[in-house]
Structure formats: C-alpha cells, structure tokens
Design a protein around this motif. Sequence first.
Motif, short mmCIF file in Angstrom:
data_model
loop_
_atom_site.label_atom_id
_atom_site.label_comp_id
_atom_site.label_asym_id
_atom_site.label_seq_id
_atom_site.Cartn_x
_atom_site.Cartn_y
_atom_site.Cartn_z
N PHE A 195 0.81 -1.22 0.00
CA PHE A 195 0.00 0.00 0.00
C PHE A 195 0.85 1.27 0.00
CE2 PHE A 195 -3.34 -2.78 2.09
CZ PHE A 195 -4.05 -2.92 0.91
N GLN A 196 2.08 1.18 0.51
CA GLN A 196 2.96 2.34 0.49
C GLN A 196 3.32 2.72 -0.94
OE1 GLN A 196 6.33 1.45 2.99
NE2 GLN A 196 5.06 0.94 4.77
N LYS A 197 3.41 1.70 -1.78
CA LYS A 197 3.76 1.94 -3.19
C LYS A 197 2.52 2.18 -4.06
CE LYS A 197 7.71 -1.21 -2.74
NZ LYS A 197 8.33 -2.47 -3.21
N HIS A 198 1.35 1.78 -3.56
CA HIS A 198 0.11 1.89 -4.32
C HIS A 198 -1.00 2.52 -3.47
CE1 HIS A 198 2.44 -1.47 -6.06
NE2 HIS A 198 1.99 -1.04 -7.22
N PRO A 199 -0.91 3.82 -3.21
CA PRO A 199 -1.91 4.49 -2.35
C PRO A 199 -3.33 4.40 -2.89
CG PRO A 199 -0.49 6.09 -3.47
CD PRO A 199 0.13 4.75 -3.66
N ASP A 200 -3.48 4.36 -4.22
CA ASP A 200 -4.82 4.25 -4.80
C ASP A 200 -5.46 2.91 -4.43
OD1 ASP A 200 -4.50 6.71 -5.93
OD2 ASP A 200 -3.98 5.96 -7.92
N SER A 201 -4.64 1.87 -4.40
CA SER A 201 -5.15 0.55 -4.02
C SER A 201 -5.56 0.53 -2.56
CB SER A 201 -4.07 -0.52 -4.26
OG SER A 201 -3.83 -0.70 -5.64
N TYR A 202 -4.82 1.28 -1.74
CA TYR A 202 -5.18 1.34 -0.32
C TYR A 202 -6.53 2.00 -0.12
CZ TYR A 202 -5.05 2.26 4.67
OH TYR A 202 -5.37 2.31 6.01
N GLN A 203 -6.79 3.04 -0.91
CA GLN A 203 -8.08 3.73 -0.79
C GLN A 203 -9.22 2.80 -1.20
OE1 GLN A 203 -8.43 6.86 0.57
NE2 GLN A 203 -10.56 6.16 0.62
N LEU A 204 -9.01 2.01 -2.25
CA LEU A 204 -10.00 1.02 -2.66
C LEU A 204 -10.21 -0.01 -1.56
CD1 LEU A 204 -11.80 -0.36 -4.82
CD2 LEU A 204 -9.74 -1.50 -5.67
N PHE A 205 -9.11 -0.42 -0.93
CA PHE A 205 -9.14 -1.38 0.15
C PHE A 205 -9.98 -0.86 1.32
CE2 PHE A 205 -7.00 -3.10 4.01
CZ PHE A 205 -7.15 -4.45 3.79
N LYS A 245 -10.91 -4.67 2.67
CA LYS A 245 -10.61 -5.84 1.84
C LYS A 245 -10.87 -5.44 0.40
CE LYS A 245 -15.24 -7.75 2.64
NZ LYS A 245 -15.62 -6.83 3.70
N PHE A 246 -10.29 -6.19 -0.53
CA PHE A 246 -10.49 -5.91 -1.94
C PHE A 246 -11.76 -6.62 -2.42
CE2 PHE A 246 -5.95 -4.93 -1.80
CZ PHE A 246 -5.90 -3.79 -2.59
N PRO A 247 -12.36 -6.14 -3.51
CA PRO A 247 -13.49 -6.86 -4.10
C PRO A 247 -13.08 -8.29 -4.43
CG PRO A 247 -13.30 -4.67 -5.07
CD PRO A 247 -12.07 -4.87 -4.22
N ALA A 248 -14.05 -9.17 -4.53
CA ALA A 248 -13.80 -10.60 -4.74
C ALA A 248 -12.83 -10.87 -5.89
CB ALA A 248 -15.12 -11.31 -5.01
N GLY A 249 -11.74 -11.59 -5.58
CA GLY A 249 -10.80 -12.01 -6.59
C GLY A 249 -9.90 -10.93 -7.14
N GLU A 250 -9.89 -9.73 -6.51
CA GLU A 250 -9.12 -8.61 -7.06
C GLU A 250 -7.94 -8.18 -6.20
OE1 GLU A 250 -11.56 -5.30 -8.19
OE2 GLU A 250 -13.13 -6.57 -9.04
N ASP A 251 -7.63 -8.95 -5.18
CA ASP A 251 -6.52 -8.58 -4.30
C ASP A 251 -5.19 -8.91 -4.99
OD1 ASP A 251 -4.68 -8.15 -2.29
OD2 ASP A 251 -5.98 -8.93 -0.72
#
Length: 209
Positions: free
Chosen positions: A77-87, A93-99
Amino acid sequence: MTKSQKHYLPFKRLIDIAGSIVGIILLSWLFLILIILQKINDPKDPVFYRHDRVGKHHKHFKLIKFRSMRTDADQYFQKHPDSYQLFVDNDYKFPAGEDPRVTKFGRVLRRTSLDELPQLFNILFGQMSIVGPRPVTEPELRYYGDHVDQFLSVLPGAMGLWQATGRSDIKYPERADLDLEYVDHIGFWYDWYIVYLTMKAIFSREGAY
C-alpha cells in the motif's frame, strides 16, 4: 452479559483448549502437506503469516495464518496508495478475486479456508476462541462506535456469525451488528449453532474469496 453467560465462559475456555489440542493432533497430517506445498510454491518465503489484531479487552496479538499473500504485502500500500483507498472503501478488503497481493496458491488456501487452520494455536494460547466475533485490526474498531468495549469483552473467534452468514459478502456496519449480536447471545447451544452454520458456509464456499 447475564449471570449464566458469565458462568459459561470458563467452560467455554475448557472446550477451546480441548478442541484446539484435538484439532492440532488430528490435522497434523494436513498441516504437513500444506507446509510442503507452500514450500514447493515459494521455496524461499515463510510458510506462516502473523498479523496484528485486537483481542479481548483491547489486548493485541498476532493472528497466525498460512501465508496467502506475497511477502511484501505489508509494504504494497505504500507503493500503491490508490489501491489502499479502494481497500479502505471496501471495508478493509479488496473486491472478490481482485486482491493483487494474493498468490496463486494463496487463492486456493482462501477459497478452502485452509489458511485459517493455524489459528488453532491462537485458540490454544488463549488469544482466541473456537467461536466468537472475528478479530479485527485497530482501524476497524471505528465501526463499533460506542460499543467497542462490549465487542472486546469476549475472545475473538475462529468461527462467528460473520463467516456463518456470508463472510466477505457482508460488509460494515452489518458485520459490526452481527459481532455485537453474538456478544449479546453468547451461550453453549448458540456456539454450536454457529459452528454448524460456519461449516456449511465453508463447504459451500459462500463468501470465500
């Protein structure tokens, strides 16, 4: 908590100790197979993953799982802040099958809930119970509002209403309501009912991602 529920707690702990010891002994062959498969898939990486969770009376402990994510998952998440916001937006947690952090073998472990087996040791050590609210991380406590102390008045569990009624399909604040419902109704027969529902959900793979 009623007087009868308080009297049940020591008995519940005895069940946890006996159940975890029996489970570890009977499933030792499965532990060995999973350890071997984990090493075949990722020879240089650790087999187990320990994650900080909040336990009874706000006491933190390390939840033990078979590792289902890449070893740099905590730094992802430190390298992908956008992914952390989605998380965060998706209730931690991420949507099903998208982690993107989950390995190929890790997806198998999660689908079958085999990654949860090492929690038998958390139960044996008195950090968890066989049945109870699922252990949460510190940021998730905000969903419990003024009921945090009530939620943390019992040991977190390897099985609970959340898993039994949908697991990843159920999000906050409904998940918090289910956890608090368990605390209100904790009891011997209620625990066995949740065990039955959880096993049914696991074998049907309902909500398992």
